[in-house]
Design a protein around this motif. Structure first.
Motif, PDB file in Angstrom:
ATOM      1  N   GLY A 200       0.630  -1.037  -0.113  1.00 27.82           N
ATOM      2  CA  GLY A 200      -0.137   0.212   0.057  1.00 27.82           C
ATOM      3  C   GLY A 200       0.954   1.269  -0.238  1.00 27.82           C
ATOM      4  O   GLY A 200       1.952   1.359   0.369  1.00 27.82           O
ATOM      5  N   ASP A 201       0.110   2.381  -0.574  1.00 25.72           N
ATOM      6  CA  ASP A 201       0.643   3.633  -0.494  1.00 25.72           C
ATOM      7  C   ASP A 201       1.552   3.648  -1.696  1.00 25.72           C
ATOM      8  O   ASP A 201       2.677   3.966  -1.643  1.00 25.72           O
ATOM      9  N   LEU A 202       0.721   3.587  -2.904  1.00 25.70           N
ATOM     10  CA  LEU A 202       1.703   3.655  -4.103  1.00 25.70           C
ATOM     11  C   LEU A 202       2.050   5.246  -4.728  1.00 25.70           C
ATOM     12  O   LEU A 202       2.997   5.454  -5.025  1.00 25.70           O
ATOM     13  N   MET A 210       2.323   8.409 -10.190  1.00 31.63           N
ATOM     14  CA  MET A 210       2.858   7.258 -10.434  1.00 31.63           C
ATOM     15  C   MET A 210       3.079   6.856 -11.988  1.00 31.63           C
ATOM     16  O   MET A 210       4.241   6.044 -12.451  1.00 31.63           O
ATOM     17  N   GLU A 211       2.706   7.646 -12.794  1.00 28.39           N
ATOM     18  CA  GLU A 211       2.871   7.417 -14.345  1.00 28.39           C
ATOM     19  C   GLU A 211       4.215   7.631 -14.663  1.00 28.39           C
ATOM     20  O   GLU A 211       4.618   6.918 -15.599  1.00 28.39           O
ATOM     21  N   GLY A 231      -3.389   1.464   0.332  1.00 25.97           N
ATOM     22  CA  GLY A 231      -3.029   2.217   1.736  1.00 25.97           C
ATOM     23  C   GLY A 231      -3.728   3.685   1.951  1.00 25.97           C
ATOM     24  O   GLY A 231      -4.504   3.979   0.973  1.00 25.97           O
ATOM     25  N   ASN A 232      -3.562   4.264   3.008  1.00 22.46           N
ATOM     26  CA  ASN A 232      -4.386   5.381   3.276  1.00 22.46           C
ATOM     27  C   ASN A 232      -4.282   6.374   2.298  1.00 22.46           C
ATOM     28  O   ASN A 232      -5.303   7.176   2.075  1.00 22.46           O
ATOM     29  N   HIS A 233      -3.166   6.686   1.676  1.00 22.68           N
ATOM     30  CA  HIS A 233      -2.858   7.840   0.990  1.00 22.68           C
ATOM     31  C   HIS A 233      -3.343   7.455  -0.510  1.00 22.68           C
ATOM     32  O   HIS A 233      -3.544   8.450  -1.451  1.00 22.68           O
ATOM     33  N   ASP A 234      -3.669   6.128  -0.793  1.00 19.59           N
ATOM     34  CA  ASP A 234      -4.066   5.951  -2.185  1.00 19.59           C
ATOM     35  C   ASP A 234      -5.643   6.222  -2.424  1.00 19.59           C
ATOM     36  O   ASP A 234      -5.909   6.497  -3.769  1.00 19.59           O
ATOM     37  N   TYR A 235      -6.347   6.545  -1.505  1.00 17.17           N
ATOM     38  CA  TYR A 235      -7.857   7.150  -1.677  1.00 17.17           C
ATOM     39  C   TYR A 235      -7.759   8.421  -2.096  1.00 17.17           C
ATOM     40  O   TYR A 235      -9.046   8.826  -2.453  1.00 17.17           O
TER      41      TYR A 235
END
Length: 407
Positions: A200-202, A210-211, A231-235
């Motif tokens: 998590g957290d990509l 991420m690109e 992860g929480n930052h991914d949302y």
């Protein structure tokens, strides 16, 4: 506005105090001017980046991150100096009071600062100052491979010697050196593990972060595949989105991106890893965090179609989930893999001697392997970084875990 005024006043008070220490140690004016220039430039850049330099839709852009990092570096130098010299000032004040009321002095005057004490204070202050600068320059990409052998009584025979590579907390929006990330990806692949698990957290906030790095992460390779969770930052919860639809689309874009680079994203789901007739259950839950963090993880849903007696590996981003929910669940989770804490990106670790970080006051399980009630958890220290653009003592981690059948 008021908080900025208070902060600037406090900053300059600290700076003036430190300047007095410098004047005690050296008589060269250029040293004073250099310190004043650095302090003013760092403060000015910080104020600019967090006001006029604000990037739309991003909580902590790269320039803001570095502005914060340099401010933290200067503040650490000032605070350590002041804490050391303040004790001397207390002694100077008490000495003045004694001499005044004992009649040995007719005037209330402070004794002069002692040069060697100022030198010691400045020397001590140089340690965190230098460490924080090193953390931004080198430490954030000082990747370490940490290897563990974990033994289990009920590990299926076919998985004796099975190797897992775990990475976590990529935070791709913070990266600024492609060569270093290429090196880290190559380091992961060199482990030649059976499976790669990402916990998590990509990104920091937005899928677009991420690109530029997607082609590199697409080269991660393991014979049984690579699996991931959120992860929480991914949302995208830390961005002031124009609409809920935009926020939802960002999450969908991130899910698509993960799948495009070859990750099997587990959203409160499970998969079976197989070796001949033997199998183990790989369970992945969405983020579940204590306090104000998102609680989208649904453990019951994730294991709804697996057998209670299966050997289980759980991927759950936040280790507080393991402590609050997983440990006491009716199912036995042999190994849980988490991240989230980053080890606060600051601490002291000497294997076999000391493992400390301020994050331990927030998380009981914050880095490395722990065992409770016959169940293991590994809390990965993170692949990337967030906020302070560096690492001091708590280095970026690639975890390699080998499962062993207990004799």
């Amino acid at each position: 506005m008021l908080r900025w005024i208070i902060f600037v006043i406090a900053y300059f008070v600290l700076g003036l105090y430190t300047l007095q220490a410098l004047k005690t140690v050296t008589r060269y004016p250029w040293v004073y001017y250099l310190f004043i220039t650095v302090a003013v430039v760092v403060l000015g850049n910080f104020i600019y980046q967090f006001t006029f330099g604000e990037e739309e839709g991003r909580v902590l852009s790269r320039p803001k991150s570095y502005a914060f990092g340099f401010l933290l570096t200067v503040l650490s130098f000032e605070l350590v100096t002041i804490l050391f010299l303040f004790s001397e000032d207390i002694f100077r004040f008490l000495s003045s009071v004694y001499y005044k009321f004992s009649g040995e002095s007719k005037q209330f005057t402070f004794p002069e600062r002692r040069k060697f004490l100022s030198m010691i204070g400045l020397g001590l202050a140089a340690i965190p100052f230098g460490a924080l600068l090193y953390g931004m320059y080198k430490g954030k990409y000082n990747f370490k491979v940490l290897k563990y052998n974990l033994e289990f009584d009920d590990l299926p025979d076919g998985f004796d010697g099975y190797q897992i590579t775990q990475i976590s907390d990529v935070h791709s929006g913070s990266f600024d050196n492609r060569k270093k990330i290429e090196y880290a990806i190559d380091l992961v692949n060199k482990q030649k593990s059976d499976v790669i698990l990402f916990t998590g957290d990509l990104v920091n906030n937005m899928a677009t972060e991420m690109e530029p790095w997607a082609d590199l992460f697409a080269t991660l390779d393991a014979k049984d595949g690579k699996f991931s969770i959120l992860g929480n930052h991914d949302y995208g919860d830390y961005v002031d989105w124009d609409t809920e639809e935009a926020k939802h689309q960002n999450l969908e874009d991130l899910k698509t991106l993960q799948r495009n680079i070859g990750f099997d994203l587990l959203l409160n789901e499970n998969r079976y890893l197989k070796r001949g007739d033997d199998k183990i259950a790989l369970v992945g839950v969405e983020n579940w965090g204590r306090g104000g963090f998102k609680k989208a993880g649904d453990l019951k849903k994730a294991v709804a179609d697996i057998n209670k007696d299966d050997f289980k590996i759980l991927m759950s981003h936040d280790p507080s989930h393991w402590e609050d929910v997983v440990l006491h669940d009716e199912y036995h989770y042999h190994l849980t893999l988490s991240g989230h804490t980053h080890g606060m990106q600051f601490g002291i670790e000497i294997p076999g001697w000391i493992k400390w970080s301020p994050v331990k006051w927030r998380y009981r399980y914050w880095a490395g392997i722990y065992k409770e009630l016959g169940q293991y958890i590994n809390v990965n220290r993170g692949f990337g970084f967030l906020g302070y653009p560096g690492r001091v003592g708590i280095w970026p981690e690639i975890t390699v875990i080998t499962l062993k059948k207990k004799a």
